[in-house]
Design a protein around this motif. Structure first.
Motif, PDB file in Angstrom:
ATOM      1  N   SER A  38      13.386  14.362 -10.476  1.00 18.25           N
ATOM      2  CA  SER A  38      13.066  14.138 -11.883  1.00 18.25           C
ATOM      3  C   SER A  38      12.680  15.446 -12.532  1.00 18.25           C
ATOM      4  O   SER A  38      12.430  16.444 -11.865  1.00 18.25           O
ATOM      5  CB  SER A  38      11.888  13.154 -11.996  1.00 18.25           C
ATOM      6  OG  SER A  38      10.703  13.770 -11.485  1.00 18.25           O
ATOM      7  N   ALA A  39      12.614  15.416 -13.850  1.00 12.35           N
ATOM      8  CA  ALA A  39      12.264  16.636 -14.565  1.00 12.35           C
ATOM      9  C   ALA A  39      10.890  17.136 -14.163  1.00 12.35           C
ATOM     10  O   ALA A  39      10.656  18.330 -14.057  1.00 12.35           O
ATOM     11  CB  ALA A  39      12.306  16.375 -16.077  1.00 12.35           C
ATOM     12  N   SER A  40       9.965  16.211 -13.942  1.00 11.51           N
ATOM     13  CA  SER A  40       8.616  16.642 -13.579  1.00 11.51           C
ATOM     14  C   SER A  40       8.607  17.319 -12.229  1.00 11.51           C
ATOM     15  O   SER A  40       7.891  18.296 -12.007  1.00 11.51           O
ATOM     16  CB  SER A  40       7.657  15.441 -13.578  1.00 11.51           C
ATOM     17  OG  SER A  40       8.102  14.448 -12.672  1.00 11.51           O
ATOM     18  N   PHE A  78      10.825  12.263 -25.492  1.00  7.43           N
ATOM     19  CA  PHE A  78      10.271  13.292 -24.599  1.00  7.43           C
ATOM     20  C   PHE A  78       8.750  13.323 -24.696  1.00  7.43           C
ATOM     21  O   PHE A  78       8.046  13.450 -23.689  1.00  7.43           O
ATOM     22  CB  PHE A  78      10.862  14.659 -24.958  1.00  7.43           C
ATOM     23  CG  PHE A  78      10.265  15.809 -24.204  1.00  7.43           C
ATOM     24  CD1 PHE A  78      10.523  15.986 -22.839  1.00  7.43           C
ATOM     25  CD2 PHE A  78       9.442  16.725 -24.844  1.00  7.43           C
ATOM     26  CE1 PHE A  78       9.970  17.046 -22.128  1.00  7.43           C
ATOM     27  CE2 PHE A  78       8.884  17.793 -24.148  1.00  7.43           C
ATOM     28  CZ  PHE A  78       9.152  17.950 -22.794  1.00  7.43           C
ATOM     29  N   ASP A  81       7.054  10.661 -22.714  1.00  7.81           N
ATOM     30  CA  ASP A  81       7.003  10.987 -21.289  1.00  7.81           C
ATOM     31  C   ASP A  81       6.071  12.155 -21.000  1.00  7.81           C
ATOM     32  O   ASP A  81       5.599  12.313 -19.867  1.00  7.81           O
ATOM     33  CB  ASP A  81       8.413  11.330 -20.770  1.00  7.81           C
ATOM     34  CG  ASP A  81       9.333  10.124 -20.751  1.00  7.81           C
ATOM     35  OD1 ASP A  81       8.839   8.998 -20.905  1.00  7.81           O
ATOM     36  OD2 ASP A  81      10.557  10.324 -20.599  1.00  7.81           O
ATOM     37  N   ASN A  82       5.852  12.995 -22.003  1.00  8.18           N
ATOM     38  CA  ASN A  82       5.030  14.202 -21.843  1.00  8.18           C
ATOM     39  C   ASN A  82       4.070  14.301 -23.028  1.00  8.18           C
ATOM     40  O   ASN A  82       4.259  15.145 -23.923  1.00  8.18           O
ATOM     41  CB  ASN A  82       5.914  15.446 -21.763  1.00  8.18           C
ATOM     42  CG  ASN A  82       6.919  15.389 -20.623  1.00  8.18           C
ATOM     43  OD1 ASN A  82       6.621  15.772 -19.507  1.00  8.18           O
ATOM     44  ND2 ASN A  82       8.108  14.883 -20.922  1.00  8.18           N
ATOM     45  N   LYS A 360      10.499  22.324 -19.172  1.00  8.97           N
ATOM     46  CA  LYS A 360      10.388  20.901 -18.862  1.00  8.97           C
ATOM     47  C   LYS A 360      11.315  20.080 -19.753  1.00  8.97           C
ATOM     48  O   LYS A 360      11.933  19.108 -19.291  1.00  8.97           O
ATOM     49  CB  LYS A 360       8.928  20.447 -19.023  1.00  8.97           C
ATOM     50  CG  LYS A 360       8.724  18.961 -18.750  1.00  8.97           C
ATOM     51  CD  LYS A 360       7.267  18.577 -18.732  1.00  8.97           C
ATOM     52  CE  LYS A 360       6.645  18.979 -17.412  1.00  8.97           C
ATOM     53  NZ  LYS A 360       7.169  18.135 -16.297  1.00  8.97           N
ATOM     54  N   PHE A 361      11.437  20.473 -21.021  1.00  7.03           N
ATOM     55  CA  PHE A 361      12.332  19.749 -21.922  1.00  7.03           C
ATOM     56  C   PHE A 361      13.778  19.864 -21.463  1.00  7.03           C
ATOM     57  O   PHE A 361      14.525  18.876 -21.462  1.00  7.03           O
ATOM     58  CB  PHE A 361      12.186  20.278 -23.351  1.00  7.03           C
ATOM     59  CG  PHE A 361      13.133  19.633 -24.328  1.00  7.03           C
ATOM     60  CD1 PHE A 361      13.011  18.286 -24.645  1.00  7.03           C
ATOM     61  CD2 PHE A 361      14.159  20.368 -24.926  1.00  7.03           C
ATOM     62  CE1 PHE A 361      13.884  17.681 -25.548  1.00  7.03           C
ATOM     63  CE2 PHE A 361      15.035  19.773 -25.820  1.00  7.03           C
ATOM     64  CZ  PHE A 361      14.893  18.426 -26.128  1.00  7.03           C
ATOM     65  N   ASN A 363      14.858  20.392 -18.422  1.00  9.40           N
ATOM     66  CA  ASN A 363      15.006  19.580 -17.217  1.00  9.40           C
ATOM     67  C   ASN A 363      15.017  18.089 -17.543  1.00  9.40           C
ATOM     68  O   ASN A 363      15.718  17.310 -16.889  1.00  9.40           O
ATOM     69  CB  ASN A 363      13.881  19.896 -16.233  1.00  9.40           C
ATOM     70  CG  ASN A 363      14.164  21.152 -15.422  1.00  9.40           C
ATOM     71  OD1 ASN A 363      15.098  21.214 -14.646  1.00  9.40           O
ATOM     72  ND2 ASN A 363      13.356  22.179 -15.630  1.00  9.40           N
ATOM     73  N   TRP A 364      14.262  17.711 -18.557  1.00 13.62           N
ATOM     74  CA  TRP A 364      14.247  16.310 -18.997  1.00 13.62           C
ATOM     75  C   TRP A 364      15.637  15.884 -19.467  1.00 13.62           C
ATOM     76  O   TRP A 364      16.097  14.781 -19.162  1.00 13.62           O
ATOM     77  CB  TRP A 364      13.227  16.174 -20.127  1.00 13.62           C
ATOM     78  CG  TRP A 364      13.062  14.800 -20.692  1.00 13.62           C
ATOM     79  CD1 TRP A 364      12.287  13.780 -20.194  1.00 13.62           C
ATOM     80  CD2 TRP A 364      13.674  14.281 -21.894  1.00 13.62           C
ATOM     81  NE1 TRP A 364      12.366  12.675 -21.011  1.00 13.62           N
ATOM     82  CE2 TRP A 364      13.207  12.950 -22.058  1.00 13.62           C
ATOM     83  CE3 TRP A 364      14.535  14.812 -22.841  1.00 13.62           C
ATOM     84  CZ2 TRP A 364      13.601  12.154 -23.135  1.00 13.62           C
ATOM     85  CZ3 TRP A 364      14.926  14.027 -23.906  1.00 13.62           C
ATOM     86  CH2 TRP A 364      14.461  12.708 -24.047  1.00 13.62           C
ATOM     87  N   GLU A 368      16.395  13.270 -16.449  1.00 14.20           N
ATOM     88  CA  GLU A 368      15.800  11.989 -16.791  1.00 14.20           C
ATOM     89  C   GLU A 368      16.802  11.096 -17.507  1.00 14.20           C
ATOM     90  O   GLU A 368      17.625  11.572 -18.288  1.00 14.20           O
ATOM     91  CB  GLU A 368      14.563  12.197 -17.673  1.00 14.20           C
ATOM     92  CG  GLU A 368      13.420  12.924 -16.987  1.00 14.20           C
ATOM     93  CD  GLU A 368      12.818  12.137 -15.840  1.00 14.20           C
ATOM     94  OE1 GLU A 368      13.069  10.910 -15.740  1.00 14.20           O
ATOM     95  OE2 GLU A 368      12.097  12.747 -15.019  1.00 14.20           O
ATOM     96  N   GLY A 371      16.843  11.488 -21.219  1.00 17.88           N
ATOM     97  CA  GLY A 371      17.453  12.740 -21.631  1.00 17.88           C
ATOM     98  C   GLY A 371      18.966  12.681 -21.550  1.00 17.88           C
ATOM     99  O   GLY A 371      19.675  13.134 -22.467  1.00 17.88           O
TER     100      GLY A 371
END
Length: 453
Positions: A38-40, A78, A81-82, A360-361, A363-364, A368, A371
């Protein structure tokens, strides 16, 4: 001077993205495919903004105005999620240059955290943006997707979108015109295209509309004369170098003249021929979607606007722009396509926390489900990542993927000078308005290239 390199590699990357999309289309629930983290997980760590829980505000300069609404919706998703990251979308003025806008913001000392640039502009900011070579998504890009933004072994940009362009057709209008089911494979010459125009007009509709914006004429239409010189990227490079050196003879160039012969036909049947410079971008999707015209020269990025006027039940596709009356000539059966938009991250003014939030964005978007849904289903973008297996959600994306899968892709000119579309686009506008002939157009184009530093 920068060379136009890597065009064949882009074609290979486009083919692969089509193949992997097809492989992933068996997912019936529409969820994002792939087994990547996952992005995280991909961007996390003790130094990340999310790990610290610190409130972080970041910005993104958007140069794809047609996805502004979709991007704003993605930002909301986004943030859900964040919640510690607030992302604000800034915009490049309509018809403006992302390079010029970004340069202005840097000059003011307030650059965005992320900047969406055209491929050819990335190197100009190389000393001000982050090296992204170590990011997780680098391993998931389609082959050659980052070649044109890699310098000294370091990649400086996130490949956001694969785009293509040509003649978009409304199948309902063309079916009526031909008295049956329209076969796009039948249009492989300039004469065949004009005959189709005649059939459309005989059915009571207008053949096409020409959007006269400098970026459409200067960044999309005319560059077909460069890329269409040869399937061999080295020969295309040589041609561009001859333009820069002042040795090219456009007035006697077969591909240039063939492309302009087609443009002459377009002008003859243009919906706005009485006032050819009056049109705006928004007019194209309206008249095409409503079925008032059969054809519009534009790219797959226009689908969100076309869909708002759609009366054809989503039946649209692409026709190549022919450059001769020999069906086998390169370009007569190919669609121009390439990785077009890139996102770069500022390192000059943004803090480490902002940089991590921006990563992070990105990667999201790649990992995700929300995304990927934004990228493919909402923004109608063909992704440059092989782990994203969602099939194209719109008919134009599907049409481009079909051309790519059949080996009918002509690599777009991704590294044109930043002022090419404004300078040469203005020359094309003069020609469109019949304020100059082909000889003067050729001369103006040659003079422009000789001035390129």
């Amino acid at each position: 001077m920068k060379k136009f390199k890597g065009v064949q590699g882009i074609a290979a990357s486009l083919l692969l993205v089509s193949v992997v999309t097809a492989c992933g289309s068996n997912s019936s629930n529409g969820e994002a495919g792939g087994s990547s983290p996952s992005a995280s997980e991909a961007s996390g760590g003790s130094g990340s903004a999310s790990a610290s829980g610190k409130e972080v505000k970041i910005t993104l300069l958007n140069s794809k105005g047609e996805i502004q609404t979709q991007l704003e919706d993605a930002v909301k998703a986004f943030h859900e999620d964040n919640p510690n990251i607030t992302l604000e979308i800034q915009t490049v003025p309509a018809g403006g240059s992302p390079f010029e806008r970004a340069s202005t913001l840097y000059a003011s000392g307030n650059p965005p955290t992320m900047i969406m640039l055209d491929t050819g502009d990335v190197e100009k900011f190389k000393d001000r943006i982050l090296d992204l070579s170590g990011e997780k998504w680098m391993a998931d890009t389609v082959p050659n997707a980052t070649d044109l933004t890699t310098y000294d072994g370091k990649n400086y940009a996130f490949p956001l979108a694969i785009e293509g362009y040509g003649f978009i057709y409304n199948k309902a209008v063309l079916d009526q015109a031909v008295g049956g089911s329209f076969d796009p494979s039948a249009i492989t010459t300039t004469t065949a295209l004009e005959n189709l125009f005649k059939q459309i007009e005989a059915s009571g509709k207008k053949a096409l509309v020409i959007s006269p914006m400098d970026w459409s004429l200067g960044a999309h239409y005319l560059p077909l004369a460069y890329a269409g010189q040869s399937k061999d990227s080295a020969e295309v490079d040589k041609f561009v170098e001859s333009l820069k050196a002042g040795t090219a003879d456009l007035a006697n160039n077969k591909v240039f003249n063939g492309l302009m012969d087609t443009f002459d036909v377009m002008m003859k049947y243009n919906l706005d021929q009485k006032d050819p410079l009056s049109g705006v971008y928004e007019r194209g999707p309206e008249v095409l979607g409503k079925g008032e015209v059969g054809i519009w020269f534009m790219g797959n990025w226009a689908w969100p606007q076309i869909s708002g006027f759609d009366t054809a039940g989503g039946q649209y596709g692409f026709l190549p722009v022919p450059i001769s009356n020999n069906p086998d000539d390169y370009g007569n059966q190919e669609i121009s396509s390439a990785v077009s938009k890139r996102i770069v991250l500022d390192k000059e003014k943004s803090s480490p926390e902002q940089q991590e939030a921006a990563k992070k964005f990105l990667n999201w978007i790649v990992y995700e489900q929300k995304g990927q849904d934004f990228l493919v289903n909402k923004a109608n973008i063909i992704p440059a990542f092989k782990n994203i297996t969602l099939p194209a959600a719109d008919p134009l994306g599907k049409s481009i993927q079909d051309y790519i899968a059949r080996g009918k892709s002509e690599p777009s000119m991704s590294l044109l000078p930043a002022d090419h579309w404004s300078k040469v686009g203005a020359s094309m506008q003069k020609y469109l308005a019949k304020q100059g002939d082909r000889a003067s157009l050729a001369k103006e184009i040659e003079e422009y290239w000789k001035s390129v530093k």
